[in-house]
Write a protein that holds these residues in place. Structure first.
Motif, PDB file in Angstrom:
ATOM      1  N   THR A 403      -0.659  -0.679   0.623  1.00 15.21           N
ATOM      2  CA  THR A 403      -1.626  -0.039   1.510  1.00 15.21           C
ATOM      3  C   THR A 403      -2.937  -0.804   1.496  1.00 15.21           C
ATOM      4  O   THR A 403      -3.227  -1.552   0.563  1.00 15.21           O
ATOM      5  N   ASP A 404      -3.712  -0.553   2.546  1.00 16.07           N
ATOM      6  CA  ASP A 404      -5.055  -1.107   2.660  1.00 16.07           C
ATOM      7  C   ASP A 404      -5.965  -0.613   1.548  1.00 16.07           C
ATOM      8  O   ASP A 404      -6.928  -1.247   1.173  1.00 16.07           O
ATOM      9  N   GLY A 405      -5.678   0.575   1.042  1.00 15.98           N
ATOM     10  CA  GLY A 405      -6.504   1.196   0.015  1.00 15.98           C
ATOM     11  C   GLY A 405      -6.391   2.696   0.122  1.00 15.98           C
ATOM     12  O   GLY A 405      -5.735   3.219   1.017  1.00 15.98           O
ATOM     13  N   PRO A 406      -7.041   3.421  -0.826  1.00  9.96           N
ATOM     14  CA  PRO A 406      -6.913   4.866  -0.890  1.00  9.96           C
ATOM     15  C   PRO A 406      -7.383   5.593   0.371  1.00  9.96           C
ATOM     16  O   PRO A 406      -6.967   6.709   0.630  1.00  9.96           O
ATOM     17  N   ASP A 407      -8.234   4.956   1.166  1.00 10.11           N
ATOM     18  CA  ASP A 407      -8.764   5.650   2.329  1.00 10.11           C
ATOM     19  C   ASP A 407      -7.923   5.479   3.582  1.00 10.11           C
ATOM     20  O   ASP A 407      -8.205   6.079   4.618  1.00 10.11           O
ATOM     21  N   ALA A 408      -6.870   4.659   3.492  1.00  6.19           N
ATOM     22  CA  ALA A 408      -6.009   4.454   4.661  1.00  6.19           C
ATOM     23  C   ALA A 408      -5.329   5.771   5.037  1.00  6.19           C
ATOM     24  O   ALA A 408      -5.048   6.607   4.179  1.00  6.19           O
ATOM     25  N   ALA A 409      -5.060   5.931   6.342  1.00  8.14           N
ATOM     26  CA  ALA A 409      -4.354   7.131   6.802  1.00  8.14           C
ATOM     27  C   ALA A 409      -2.909   7.056   6.325  1.00  8.14           C
ATOM     28  O   ALA A 409      -2.313   5.979   6.337  1.00  8.14           O
TER      29      ALA A 409
END
Ligand SMILES: Nc1ncnc2c1ncn2[C@@H]1O[C@H](COP(=O)(O)OP(=O)(O)OP(=O)(O)O)[C@@H](O)[C@H]1O
Ligand SMILES: [Mg+2]
Length: 513
Positions: A403-409
């Protein structure tokens, strides 16, 4: 190795050709210039790790999303699909990885939604129903067309998806993980249907993480890796090792039962559990079952679809009600407790239907990961953001979420990566007993090995692990004990040294096949 990569001419047996397809999603390059051919009357199988770009490529070929660049040629002529309807009108249908049915509508209405059969008196429901019956008969599935989809088990819902795709006359049928919830017998029926279709000239694209199973139906194999095509070859030239090597670049072992320590006391005890069929079938899906699991022990529950494995785990977790019997967790009876109270007492379940039960689609990856363990960071009314963040980062690393990071949808993750988030979420609660219903569904071979490695480590640390699977090699990996369920009962129990044949015989698989 033969293959179409780099080839400029379109061969006459190629119905649809993707040329130099690229797709980026806000910074992520999901596809980096892919050439892909669909051959007439053949099954082209697309292999690749979670997040490799398989579903993205298929969504482009079926009009769901538009490529950033590149070209699609149908019968050698350039074409742009503006929508799924547009692609369908050109004879291209897709069975999506994530089920897309409306739960409260009937099987019939789901199949004909948006393309109702109109007769002189309006919608011809009788004709629709007749066609659905015919399709379900072809698929050897005994479902009433008027049943609301939400009353069907996951595998049956998957069959409805397949029936819907078959109800349109397609030249090209794309199947993105069509068998992830199907039983061995159902897979066999699907494969017969696929063979009937290819014999009539229909071209199939097939995607699956059940590698061995997929090879049985493959005519031509293609491997995607990190958005690029890495290999392409006819079935006659390849084997399983070729697929794995091209997918991940190395071979994976699913591990062996952890040893060198003693099991602790019994932490989960199920006594004489009886659960009636939730769909009102009038029989018991769990029929007087008893089972003890010790701290540090790993138990695999194997059985055919419909054997009662899911219902057993869901009842232990408090999602289904038993009519009699006891569930004892850490010495205390918990049958009367809610799902949340059981979680608080140290029971965690990774459910079978993770799309529906496991994830909150409107939340980010990080929020989903910390959802089940949020109480741990809450002191009074405050949540310790720092603690939560640390835990989320660790979970993402542990279960190798791409993932892009924890804030990704959460919706921006590939299907398999969403599954990993659900597993990470439950492991983060640090439970005493971990129940996992088909934990490997939809995840690639590398991630599978990683999840099994984590579970083995959890057992060594004193947690009890119970998981179900429909794959023999997954049972014969980390489990200390293998329990075979059949019609709601324990049909047999084995140690980790059991032979595959004995498991198959006890589960009834030999008869079903
Ligand atoms: N709507 C979206 N928004 C942002 N990124 C996306 C979106 N859809 C897919 N991606 C990203 O594109 C990449 C490829 O995803 P894709 O779903 O095609 O993988 P896949 O090969 O089908 O994997 P899996 O085996 O897990 O189903 C991933 O990194 C994913 O996070
Ligand atoms: Mg996918």
């Amino acid at each position: 190795m033969s293959g179409a990569q780099g080839q400029q001419e379109i061969r006459s047996d190629v119905v649809l050709a993707a040329r130099n397809i690229a797709k980026s999603y806000s910074g992520i390059q999901a596809l980096k210039g892919v050439n892909f051919d669909i051959r007439r009357g053949q099954v082209t199988t697309l292999f690749g790790e979670n997040g490799a770009g398989k579903s993205t490529l298929m969504k482009i070929l079926s009009g769901v999303v538009q490529p950033t660049s590149g070209e699609i040629l149908l019968d050698g002529k350039p074409i742009v699909f503006s929508s799924t309807t547009d692609a369908r009108n050109h004879g291209i249908s897709i069975i999506h990885q994530e089920l897309s049915l409306a739960p409260n509508l009937s099987v019939r209405d789901n199949i004909f939604m948006g393309r109702e059969i109109i007769g002189p008196m309006g919608v011809d429901f009788a004709e629709e129903e007749r066609q659905v019956r015919e399709l379900l008969k072809e698929l050897e599935e005994d479902i009433d067309p008027l049943t609301p989809v939400e009353e069907l088990r996951l595998g049956q819902q998957q069959i409805v998806e397949i029936a819907r795709a078959l109800s349109v006359d397609s030249r090209i049928l794309i199947m993105d993980e069509p068998t992830s919830a199907l039983s061995a017998a159902e897979v066999e029926v699907l494969f017969r249907v696929i063979r009937d279709l290819t014999a009539r000239g229909v071209s199939i694209v097939y995607i699956s993480h059940h590698l061995e199973e997929a090879l049985q139906i493959t005519d031509h194999a293609v491997v995607l890796r990190d958005g690029s095509m890495t290999a392409s070859a006819p079935r006659s030239e390849i084997d399983l090792a070729w697929v794995v090597r091209n997918m991940v670049g190395e071979n994976y072992e699913l591990g062996s039962p952890p040893s060198g320590y003693d099991f602790g006391p019994v932490v989960l005890s199920v006594r004489n559990l009886v659960v009636p069929d939730p769909a009102g079938g009038g029989y018991n899906v769990v029929d007087h079952m008893s089972l003890d699991v010790r701290a540090g022990e790993i138990v695999c529950i194997y059985g055919l679809m419909g054997a009662g494995r899911t219902e057993l785990l869901e009842t232990i977790a408090g999602r289904l009600a038993a009519t009699s019997g006891e569930i004892v967790l850490d010495g205390k009876e918990v049958s009367h407790l809610s799902i949340g109270e059981r979680i608080a007492r140290g029971l965690a379940l990774v459910p079978e239907d993770r799309q529906r039960d496991g994830l909150v689609q409107t939340m980010s990856v990080g929020q989903n990961l910390s959802l089940a363990s949020i109480m741990e960071f809450t002191r009074g009314i405050f949540t310790s953001l720092k603690l939560e963040r640390a835990l989320i980062d660790k979970s993402i690393r542990d279960v190798t979420v791409k993932t892009d990071g924890p804030d990704a949808a959460i919706g921006s993750l590939s299907g398999g990566n969403q599954q990993k988030v659900v597993i990470g979420k439950m492991l983060a609660t640090d439970p005493k007993v971990i129940l996992l219903d088909e934990p490997s569904r939809g995840i690639d071979i590398g991630a599978k090995a990683e999840v099994f490695r984590i579970l083995a480590a959890r057992a060594v640390a004193g947690q009890a692990v119970v998981y179900t699977t429909s794959e023999l090699n997954e049972c014969l990996s980390i489990a200390h004990r293998i329990i075979i369920m059949r019609r709601g009962r324990i049909a047999a129990e084995f140690g980790s040294d059991v032979a595959k044949e004995d498991i198959m015989a006890a589960s009834g698989e030999a008869e079903a096949a």
